[in-house]
Design a protein around this motif. Structure first.
Motif, PDB file in Angstrom:
ATOM      1  N   PRO A  98       9.525  25.342 -18.522  1.00  0.00           N
ATOM      2  CA  PRO A  98       9.953  25.100 -19.905  1.00  0.00           C
ATOM      3  C   PRO A  98       8.775  24.946 -20.861  1.00  0.00           C
ATOM      4  O   PRO A  98       8.956  25.050 -22.077  1.00  0.00           O
ATOM      5  CB  PRO A  98      10.765  23.794 -19.793  1.00  0.00           C
TER       6      PRO A  98
ATOM      7  N   ASN B  43      12.925  27.149 -10.592  1.00  0.00           N
ATOM      8  CA  ASN B  43      11.811  27.481 -11.492  1.00  0.00           C
ATOM      9  C   ASN B  43      10.612  28.001 -10.718  1.00  0.00           C
ATOM     10  O   ASN B  43       9.929  28.941 -11.145  1.00  0.00           O
ATOM     11  CB  ASN B  43      11.397  26.249 -12.305  1.00  0.00           C
TER      12      ASN B  43
ATOM     13  N   MET C  67      17.855  21.036 -15.061  1.00  0.00           N
ATOM     14  CA  MET C  67      17.367  22.280 -14.442  1.00  0.00           C
ATOM     15  C   MET C  67      16.902  21.979 -13.027  1.00  0.00           C
ATOM     16  O   MET C  67      16.679  20.830 -12.668  1.00  0.00           O
ATOM     17  CB  MET C  67      16.219  22.863 -15.275  1.00  0.00           C
TER      18      MET C  67
ATOM     19  N   HIS D 119      21.701  25.424 -15.081  1.00  0.00           N
ATOM     20  CA  HIS D 119      20.240  25.427 -14.976  1.00  0.00           C
ATOM     21  C   HIS D 119      19.605  25.996 -16.237  1.00  0.00           C
ATOM     22  O   HIS D 119      18.704  25.364 -16.824  1.00  0.00           O
ATOM     23  CB  HIS D 119      19.792  26.260 -13.767  1.00  0.00           C
ATOM     24  N   PHE D 120      20.046  27.174 -16.658  1.00  0.00           N
ATOM     25  CA  PHE D 120      19.407  27.819 -17.807  1.00  0.00           C
ATOM     26  C   PHE D 120      19.703  27.075 -19.111  1.00  0.00           C
ATOM     27  O   PHE D 120      18.859  27.052 -20.017  1.00  0.00           O
ATOM     28  CB  PHE D 120      19.834  29.286 -17.903  1.00  0.00           C
TER      29      PHE D 120
ATOM     30  N   SER E 224      20.037  23.752 -19.459  1.00  0.00           N
ATOM     31  CA  SER E 224      19.113  22.620 -19.511  1.00  0.00           C
ATOM     32  C   SER E 224      17.663  23.088 -19.629  1.00  0.00           C
ATOM     33  O   SER E 224      16.849  22.447 -20.304  1.00  0.00           O
ATOM     34  CB  SER E 224      19.289  21.741 -18.261  1.00  0.00           C
ATOM     35  N   PHE E 225      17.336  24.218 -19.006  1.00  0.00           N
ATOM     36  CA  PHE E 225      15.964  24.757 -19.055  1.00  0.00           C
ATOM     37  C   PHE E 225      15.561  25.066 -20.496  1.00  0.00           C
ATOM     38  O   PHE E 225      14.488  24.645 -20.970  1.00  0.00           O
ATOM     39  CB  PHE E 225      15.875  26.024 -18.197  1.00  0.00           C
ATOM     40  N   TYR E 226      16.401  25.805 -21.209  1.00  0.00           N
ATOM     41  CA  TYR E 226      16.016  26.226 -22.560  1.00  0.00           C
ATOM     42  C   TYR E 226      16.099  25.086 -23.570  1.00  0.00           C
ATOM     43  O   TYR E 226      15.343  25.071 -24.557  1.00  0.00           O
ATOM     44  CB  TYR E 226      16.874  27.418 -23.002  1.00  0.00           C
TER      45      TYR E 226
END
Length: 267
Positions: free
Chosen positions: A13, A6, A1, A37-38, A40-42
């Protein structure tokens, strides 16, 4: 991310929001970095993710995720990631292999049917994200890359919008999870069906991240512009949406954002 993104979104996260529909929209450029990005973020946030990947192979997403410090293979093995590889599913359907082997219809069964019914795809999403008693994930997330492919495969706009509607009811409303969807758009395009879907999704999104190529053309120091549109209200009110505009540059393992005209190359 990407840490800078962010910060712009006031997201972490450690405290992921719930019940949100986020639309990723790209015009004259490739917005896939937002999908990475999203994803890996979640996964970092400890959410259960159903990834409907219609554009690239699993190995492609896994290679990029590894650069961001995430292993999709490990996420699949521990049951955190459910990955639908659209390219492989289409080939299996053409050769009628998937249903024969598994005994269940393919999530993309509509390709081989006369009607563009996306019920099998919706059932796949619902089954994947409905929590079991032993699950300890922070919340379910549906990620789609990209929705425009369904139209290219023969799905009607109303079927695509119905699919998203029912996913929102289950994922966002019932399970208090999140949905992130990427769509391609071109305001000058003659593809009226795609623009109909894009415009409809814009009206129902909580957050829109719209990336556009520069009107002046290619620049090695500025790769595009992003509009962050926060919907103040999904109802018809006098309140205006909150819009922030930045430019960005994609690097090997990161994306940097800056105000328009404040690129390091300019300063």
């Amino acid at each position: 991310m990407f840490a800078e993104l962010n910060e712009l979104l006031d997201a972490s996260p450690q405290r992921p929001e719930r019940g949100k529909f986020t639309l990723l929209r790209d015009t004259r450029t490739d917005g896939s970095f937002l999908v990475h990005h999203f994803l890996s973020f979640y996964l970092r946030a400890g959410c259960k993710v159903c990834f409907v990947a219609l554009l690239q192979s699993f190995s492609h997403y896994n290679i990029v995720a590894q650069k961001l410090g995430i292993s999709l293979t490990a996420a699949k093995e521990r049951g955190q990631l459910v990955f639908l590889e659209g390219l492989k599913s289409c080939l299996d359907l053409l050769f009628a292999e998937e249903e024969e082997q598994s005994g269940h219809p393919s999530p993309l069964q509509f390709i081989s049917e006369s009607t563009s019914n996306l019920k099998a795809l919706f059932d796949f999403v619902r089954t994947s994200l409905t929590p079991a008693d032993s699950d300890s994930w922070k919340g379910p997330v549906l990620l789609v890359d990209d929705l425009s492919v369904l139209l290219s495969l023969g799905a009607a706009p109303v079927a695509v919008l119905d699919f998203i509607h029912y996913c929102r009811v289950v994922v966002c409303s019932q399970l208090k999870g999140n949905i992130v969807v990427l769509v391609h758009s071109n305001e000058d395009s003659e593809d009226e069906e795609n623009e109909l879907v894009v415009n409809s999704l814009c009206h129902h999104s909580d957050l829109i991240l719209w990336v556009e190529g520069l009107a002046t053309g290619f620049c090695k120091d500025v790769h595009g512009q992003i509009k962050i549109i926060r919907r103040v209200s999904l109802e018809l009110t006098a309140e205006q949406d909150l819009v922030q505009i930045y430019q960005y540059k994609i690097q090997d393992k990161n994306v940097t954002f800056f105000a328009r005209g404040l690129s390091a190359a300019v300063l």
